[in-house]
Design an enzyme around this catalytic site. Structure first.
Site, PDB file in Angstrom:
ATOM      1  N   GLY A  12       0.829  -1.212   0.000  1.00  0.00           N
ATOM      2  CA  GLY A  12       0.000   0.000   0.000  1.00  0.00           C
ATOM      3  C   GLY A  12       0.859   1.255   0.000  1.00  0.00           C
ATOM      4  N   ASP A  70       8.358   6.096   9.142  1.00  0.00           N
ATOM      5  CA  ASP A  70       7.897   5.531  10.403  1.00  0.00           C
ATOM      6  C   ASP A  70       6.719   6.378  10.846  1.00  0.00           C
ATOM      7  OD1 ASP A  70       8.219   3.493  12.372  1.00  0.00           O
ATOM      8  OD2 ASP A  70       8.770   5.057  13.778  1.00  0.00           O
ATOM      9  N   TYR A 155      -5.630   2.212  13.541  1.00  0.00           N
ATOM     10  CA  TYR A 155      -6.413   3.023  14.472  1.00  0.00           C
ATOM     11  C   TYR A 155      -7.423   3.933  13.760  1.00  0.00           C
ATOM     12  CZ  TYR A 155      -2.756   1.421  17.640  1.00  0.00           C
ATOM     13  OH  TYR A 155      -1.896   0.633  18.365  1.00  0.00           O
ATOM     14  N   ASP A 156      -7.560   3.792  12.462  1.00  0.00           N
ATOM     15  CA  ASP A 156      -8.445   4.691  11.710  1.00  0.00           C
ATOM     16  C   ASP A 156      -9.881   4.773  12.253  1.00  0.00           C
ATOM     17  OD1 ASP A 156      -6.711   5.856   9.940  1.00  0.00           O
ATOM     18  OD2 ASP A 156      -6.915   4.281   8.428  1.00  0.00           O
ATOM     19  N   LYS A 176      -8.469  10.444   2.446  1.00  0.00           N
ATOM     20  CA  LYS A 176      -7.506  10.241   3.533  1.00  0.00           C
ATOM     21  C   LYS A 176      -6.090  10.586   3.065  1.00  0.00           C
ATOM     22  CE  LYS A 176      -5.363   7.205   6.705  1.00  0.00           C
ATOM     23  NZ  LYS A 176      -4.978   5.842   7.019  1.00  0.00           N
TER      24      LYS A 176
HETATM   25  P1  IMP Z   1       4.599   1.758  10.436  1.00  0.00           P
HETATM   26  O1  IMP Z   1       5.070   3.142  10.233  1.00  0.00           O
HETATM   27  O2  IMP Z   1       4.195   1.080   9.180  1.00  0.00           O
HETATM   28  O3  IMP Z   1       5.508   0.957  11.317  1.00  0.00           O
HETATM   29  O4  IMP Z   1       3.201   1.877  11.224  1.00  0.00           O
HETATM   30  C1  IMP Z   1       3.114   2.067  12.584  1.00  0.00           C
HETATM   31  C2  IMP Z   1       1.728   1.835  13.120  1.00  0.00           C
HETATM   32  O5  IMP Z   1       1.092   3.088  13.325  1.00  0.00           O
HETATM   33  C3  IMP Z   1       0.756   1.053  12.251  1.00  0.00           C
HETATM   34  O6  IMP Z   1       0.928  -0.316  12.420  1.00  0.00           O
HETATM   35  C4  IMP Z   1      -0.571   1.538  12.819  1.00  0.00           C
HETATM   36  O7  IMP Z   1      -0.824   0.900  14.040  1.00  0.00           O
HETATM   37  C5  IMP Z   1      -0.296   2.988  13.117  1.00  0.00           C
HETATM   38  N1  IMP Z   1      -0.654   3.851  11.976  1.00  0.00           N
HETATM   39  C6  IMP Z   1       0.207   4.573  11.210  1.00  0.00           C
HETATM   40  N2  IMP Z   1      -0.457   5.255  10.256  1.00  0.00           N
HETATM   41  C7  IMP Z   1      -1.767   4.961  10.430  1.00  0.00           C
HETATM   42  C8  IMP Z   1      -2.941   5.355   9.717  1.00  0.00           C
HETATM   43  O8  IMP Z   1      -2.946   6.121   8.737  1.00  0.00           O
HETATM   44  N3  IMP Z   1      -4.100   4.832  10.182  1.00  0.00           N
HETATM   45  C9  IMP Z   1      -4.169   3.993  11.233  1.00  0.00           C
HETATM   46  N4  IMP Z   1      -3.107   3.575  11.915  1.00  0.00           N
HETATM   47  C10 IMP Z   1      -1.887   4.061  11.518  1.00  0.00           C
END
Ligand code: IMP
Length: 194
Positions: A12, A70, A155-156, A176
């Site tokens: 994605g 991140d 968490y959306d 979004k």
């Molecule tokens: P990473 O940056 O892919 O490691 O994501 C970290 C975590 O933050 C994800 O697994 C989600 O739990 C949360 N997160 C980051 N961006 C979003 C978002 O746009 N929607 C919902 N959760 C998010």
């Protein structure tokens, strides 16, 4: 055409960055497409450190331009939790429905004005010569009273952009991406590349 590697295994995210860089000379490769298979320990204290750790780890192998991101959710009432631990909060394999319900419980009875929260996204770019820059963008909002919507991920469903508005789980992907921490950070990093 110049190639860059986006240090993620999330399809994605690769699609999103390709869309943002579509009008540039950059061809975006995932780690798999670049033939890079390394385990990266994301043990940084903040989003910047983690993004840099990932980008530098891949750059150490490829010596090309590398981007890494991140991201996470900061809830003010919970002193910034889950923050850099967003993916690991309550355990990596716990369904988000449970994580979201737990957060709603921890905020039970907390008034609107104390439910403020933000999604944060940091993108690090490491250039072929090792120079490194980071960009940070946020999506400000609040934790609602209930989980709503089937769109998005993580968490959306409990994150609302404005009071009485829609949850992120109810926004279309286009909406979004336009408003989101990641969409804005991708636009910001594009400026650094051009
Ligand atoms: P990473 O940056 O892919 O490691 O994501 C970290 C975590 O933050 C994800 O697994 C989600 O739990 C949360 N997160 C980051 N961006 C979003 C978002 O746009 N929607 C919902 N959760 C998010």
């Amino acid at each position: 055409m110049e190639q860059l590697i986006f240090a993620t295994s999330n399809e994605g995210k690769i699609k999103e960055i390709r869309a943002v860089l579509a009008d540039t000379d950059y061809q975006v490769l995932s780690m798999a497409e670049a033939g890079i298979q390394i385990d990266i320990d994301e043990n940084g204290a903040d989003f910047e450190e983690n993004a840099i750790i990932k980008a530098k780890a891949v750059h150490g192998v490829s010596h090309t331009l590398v981007l890494a991101d991140d991201s996470g959710l900061e809830i003010d009432y919970l002193d910034g939790e889950p923050g850099v631990h967003s993916a690991r909060y309550m355990g990596e394999n716990t369904p988000y429905q449970e994580k979201n319900n737990q957060i709603l419980k921890r905020l039970e009875g907390v008034p609107m004005e104390q439910r403020t929260a933000r999604f944060v996204c940091v993108i690090a770019a490491v250039f072929p010569d090792g120079r490194c820059v980071t960009v940070r963008e946020t999506m400000e909002g609040y934790i609602g009273w209930e989980a709503r919507g089937e769109q998005g991920f993580g968490y959306d469903p409990i994150f609302y952009v404005e009071p009485a508005g829609l949850s992120n789980g109810e926004l279309s992907m286009e909406e979004k991406n336009r408003l989101s921490h990641r969409g804005k950070a991708l636009e910001a990093v594009k400026k650094e590349l051009l």
